[in-house]
Structure formats: structure tokens, C-alpha cells
Design an enzyme around this catalytic site. Sequence first.
Site, PDB file in Angstrom:
ATOM      1  N   LYS A  75      45.692  62.344  22.648  1.00  0.00           N
ATOM      2  CA  LYS A  75      46.924  61.575  22.858  1.00  0.00           C
ATOM      3  C   LYS A  75      47.781  61.641  21.593  1.00  0.00           C
ATOM      4  O   LYS A  75      47.255  61.503  20.481  1.00  0.00           O
ATOM      5  CB  LYS A  75      46.555  60.117  23.185  1.00  0.00           C
ATOM      6  CG  LYS A  75      47.731  59.222  23.544  1.00  0.00           C
ATOM      7  CD  LYS A  75      47.237  57.804  23.899  1.00  0.00           C
ATOM      8  CE  LYS A  75      48.354  56.890  24.380  1.00  0.00           C
ATOM      9  NZ  LYS A  75      47.862  55.534  24.746  1.00  0.00           N
ATOM     10  N   SER A 150      49.571  54.067  29.295  1.00  0.00           N
ATOM     11  CA  SER A 150      50.395  54.979  28.545  1.00  0.00           C
ATOM     12  C   SER A 150      49.766  56.349  28.269  1.00  0.00           C
ATOM     13  O   SER A 150      50.477  57.306  28.000  1.00  0.00           O
ATOM     14  CB  SER A 150      50.772  54.342  27.209  1.00  0.00           C
ATOM     15  OG  SER A 150      49.632  54.140  26.407  1.00  0.00           O
ATOM     16  N   SER A 174      45.702  51.161  28.855  1.00  0.00           N
ATOM     17  CA  SER A 174      46.261  52.513  28.805  1.00  0.00           C
ATOM     18  C   SER A 174      45.276  53.665  28.907  1.00  0.00           C
ATOM     19  O   SER A 174      45.701  54.810  28.991  1.00  0.00           O
ATOM     20  CB  SER A 174      47.079  52.691  27.534  1.00  0.00           C
ATOM     21  OG  SER A 174      48.355  52.157  27.748  1.00  0.00           O
TER      22      SER A 174
HETATM   23  N1  GLN Z   1      50.943  49.009  29.872  1.00  0.00           N
HETATM   24  C1  GLN Z   1      50.636  48.085  28.814  1.00  0.00           C
HETATM   25  C2  GLN Z   1      51.834  47.950  27.906  1.00  0.00           C
HETATM   26  O1  GLN Z   1      52.824  48.490  28.229  1.00  0.00           O
HETATM   27  C3  GLN Z   1      49.435  48.563  28.054  1.00  0.00           C
HETATM   28  C4  GLN Z   1      49.731  49.715  27.190  1.00  0.00           C
HETATM   29  C5  GLN Z   1      48.557  50.206  26.407  1.00  0.00           C
HETATM   30  O2  GLN Z   1      47.413  49.881  26.689  1.00  0.00           O
HETATM   31  N2  GLN Z   1      48.854  50.965  25.371  1.00  0.00           N
HETATM   32  O3  GLN Z   1      51.797  47.343  26.899  1.00  0.00           O
END
Ligand code: GLN
Length: 474
Positions: A75, A150, A174
Site C-alpha cells: 500500500k 482505503s 481499511s
Molecule cells: N473508512 C475509514 C475512514 O475513512 C477507515 C479508513 C482506514 O481504516 N484507513 O476513516
Amino acid sequence: MTTALSIARDVNAGERSASSVLAASLAIVAARNEELNVFLHVDYEGATAMAAAVDERVAQGLNAGPLAGVPIAIKDNMCQTGIPTTCSSRILDGWRPPYNATVIDRLIAAGAVPVGKTNLDEFAMGSSTETSAFGPTRNPLDPTRVPGGSSGGSAAAVAAGMTPLSLGSDTGGSIRQPAALCGVVGMKPTYGLVSRYGLIAFASSLDQIGPFAATVTDSALLLEVIAGHDPRDTTSLPEPSPVLVAHVNDGVAGKRIGLVRELVEGADEDVVNAVNSAAEALRAAGATIVELSIPELRLGLSAYYLIAPAEASSNLARYDGVRFGLRVNGDDVTAMMEATRTAGFGAEVKRRIMLGTYALSAGYFDAYYGQALKVRTLMIDAFRRAYDHVDLLLGATTPSVAFAFGAKSHDPMAMYLSDVFTIPTNLAGEAAISVPFATGEAGLPIGVQILGPGRSEAQLFAAARVLEIADGRP
Ligand code: GLN
């Protein structure tokens, strides 16, 4: 694409070369990356050299490591020396880290071959990769739908067979949410189990790196390699990496597993059905299923959307046009910083910075941030009470299968709700895994989530393995 376990075995036995495994992986990247937008950067030169180094070790009769010759996608919020690292944000334009994240060092020491950096929601804020400054990633199973986020690029890399393994980060879901939407295994380890050194911070008290893989065993193998104490991360747990692969087939006989009402509440019918069949499968394998309610979990989303933005507003203050990446000139320093941050950050990141700054501001601190921390403590206590009665918890990973592009991107609240089942684990600093189980609307995969207390990874993998087998993937 074969499993990481079999690639490493074959490469160490001299039956396949790491270079040929890499070539096969790059061929799939070449065939599908343009359509799917999984990789933001492919490190052809570095990966070729690392694969050659693995082959050289094998030729010398040495063991090339537990991940010998296994291609892995990273990532793009983890630092790798000299490789562009963007967090899918314009603000890091042109920045190349001068050091490796600890996870990168450990992967290379284990013989893995990092092939490149994958797309994500900007600074990992989102659930669909639609907030990436470099365009969304498409779900390999249905390119009209999102891969989740994400870590959407990392989930899609494995789902498309580009690499058998990838790394993601999970702050509120995410890893688990995109794993569910792409039909792969995603694990959020206990906070502190995997070093965050070299992971670009979003919300430091919640962020955790973890594995994506096509199988439960590969997921355990990868976590074994990256876990374990790191003196360069002050929140790193002071203990060596746990033994995981050896326990993958331990099963769930005699375990008590709580089916949690709040972890299916509001989910689509196909998802609820999948969770119920997963409970049946675990029961058939010898577990006792206990239905329970943990009402505190309903508070997770609101506490998270104060704590995570608060930490993000502080962490992202460092992108000021001086030290990293983008600079847009202005008449004085303040104007330069303002112009840089205005041009460099996308709308979702700006929303989070404003939310977080507000929550931390004098006069509102106690009412918002302070209150959210109390809710976090309630959550930790609620989980602890649940684990007095059961070993593990069961629920859905996400309320629906993969959704279409644009379905939620204009409504932040709808997007935030994608993580309603995953966020509580992050707030508690505990562990959870998403494993594909059954299919739903349009034949798309469903992820079932198994949660456990801190350091319960071996049990989580064993339970996930039971579901993998029950779902017909021996
Ligand atoms: N979707 C969640 C957010 O937007 C979690 C994102 C993540 O785990 N990086 O914060």
C-alpha cells in the site's frame, strides 16, 4: 497464481526461480493494471534485482526465507527507500523516502519481492479508493464497482492474481472492508503487533499494518514475517512474532463464539444470511455459538469520527510545503503554506482536518474529543466483558457487497457507514479477520468477520480456516 506457501517452498527447493515467479506476476500486472488502476508505481528494476538475489541464495544452497520469491504489493502509505510514496495525495508529489518501513525490511529479509505501490484513498481516508488523487481502483470481480478502501489497491492486487500477497493498513476497517468486497482474506492485527515505523500516520492510536492474501494460511504466513517487536516504534508490543501457521488447522472445537447482534444490524439480507451460515459452519466444527448483544458497539462510528480526524489534523500538519513533496509559492511563508495545502489536499482530507481541528479546539475539546475518549473506554470495557464469556465474536465485515462507483461518494455519512462493523476493533486495539464466505447480490463475495481480544491472532486464523474449508476452499 499459486499460494505464497507453495511458491516459497518451490523456490527454496530450486523447482521454480524467483525470477520466473516475478515475470508471471508482472505479466498479470501488465495485462490488467491499466483497466484496474491497482499499482501507482511498479518497481521493475528493484523487484528484478531482489528476485535475482533470491535465486542467487538458492543457487548457493542457502535457505532464501519463508517468503522466498513471493511477489508482494505494498500500500502506498508505507515507505520504501527511493520509491515514490504518495499516500495517493498530490501533497507528496515527488517525495521519495530515504528509508524503509520496518515491514519492508522484514519482507526483504524473508525473501519476498516487493513489486510496487498500490492505490488507496487519499491518506487512507475512505472506503472505496474514490478519494485517491490518482483515480479509483476498480474491483477485479466487477470493474463497475469499487474494491472498497482505503487499501483498495492492495485488496485488488490479490483478487486479480497480480501478487499472492499484499500489505494494507487498517485504521477503521481499511484492510477488512476491501478484503470483503474483493473476496480475499484481510486481517487487522492487535495494535502494536506489527511495527508502524515507516507507515505514514493517519490516526496513530488506531493505525495498524496487516496482511491480504487469497488463503488463510498465506495470511498467517505473511503476518508471522512482519510481526514482532521493533524498538523504532514506541507502541510496538515487547514480544517476538507469534507462531501462527502451525496453528492454522487447530479448528474451533470447544470454543465459545458470540454472534453479535450489533455486528449484523442494518446489513443487507444476503450478508446477514452469510453470517448465519458461518455460525452454523462453526457450530458444525465443534464451537458453541452464543447470541449476544454489545450495545456500546453502536457508539463506535461517532467516537471514531472525532478521534481519527483529531489525530489526522495533527499528523497532517507536517505537510507544509517545506519538508515534503509539493510546494506552491506564495508572497510569504503563511501564503505559501496555505496555497500548498489548498492545492495538495483533496476534499475528504480537508474535511477530516477541519473536523479534527474543531474537535480539538479550546472550548470544544472536552465536549468532543474528551467525550469520544470516554466512549472509547466504554468500548474497551464492553469487549472485555464479552470476552469473559466467549473466546471470539462473529459478525459481518461490511453491510453490503461491493457497491457501484459514485453510490456513496457524494454522501460522507453513507460512506462512513461502510465501516460501522469494523471500527470498534480499532478503537479497542484488538484483532479481527475478514474471510470470504458465501456470495451475495450479483454473485459478489461476502466477508464474514471474526473478532478476538488482543493477541488472539492464532485463534482467529484457525476459526477463519474452518470457514474457508466450509465454503469449499480446501
Ligand atoms: N473508512 C475509514 C475512514 O475513512 C477507515 C479508513 C482506514 O481504516 N484507513 O476513516
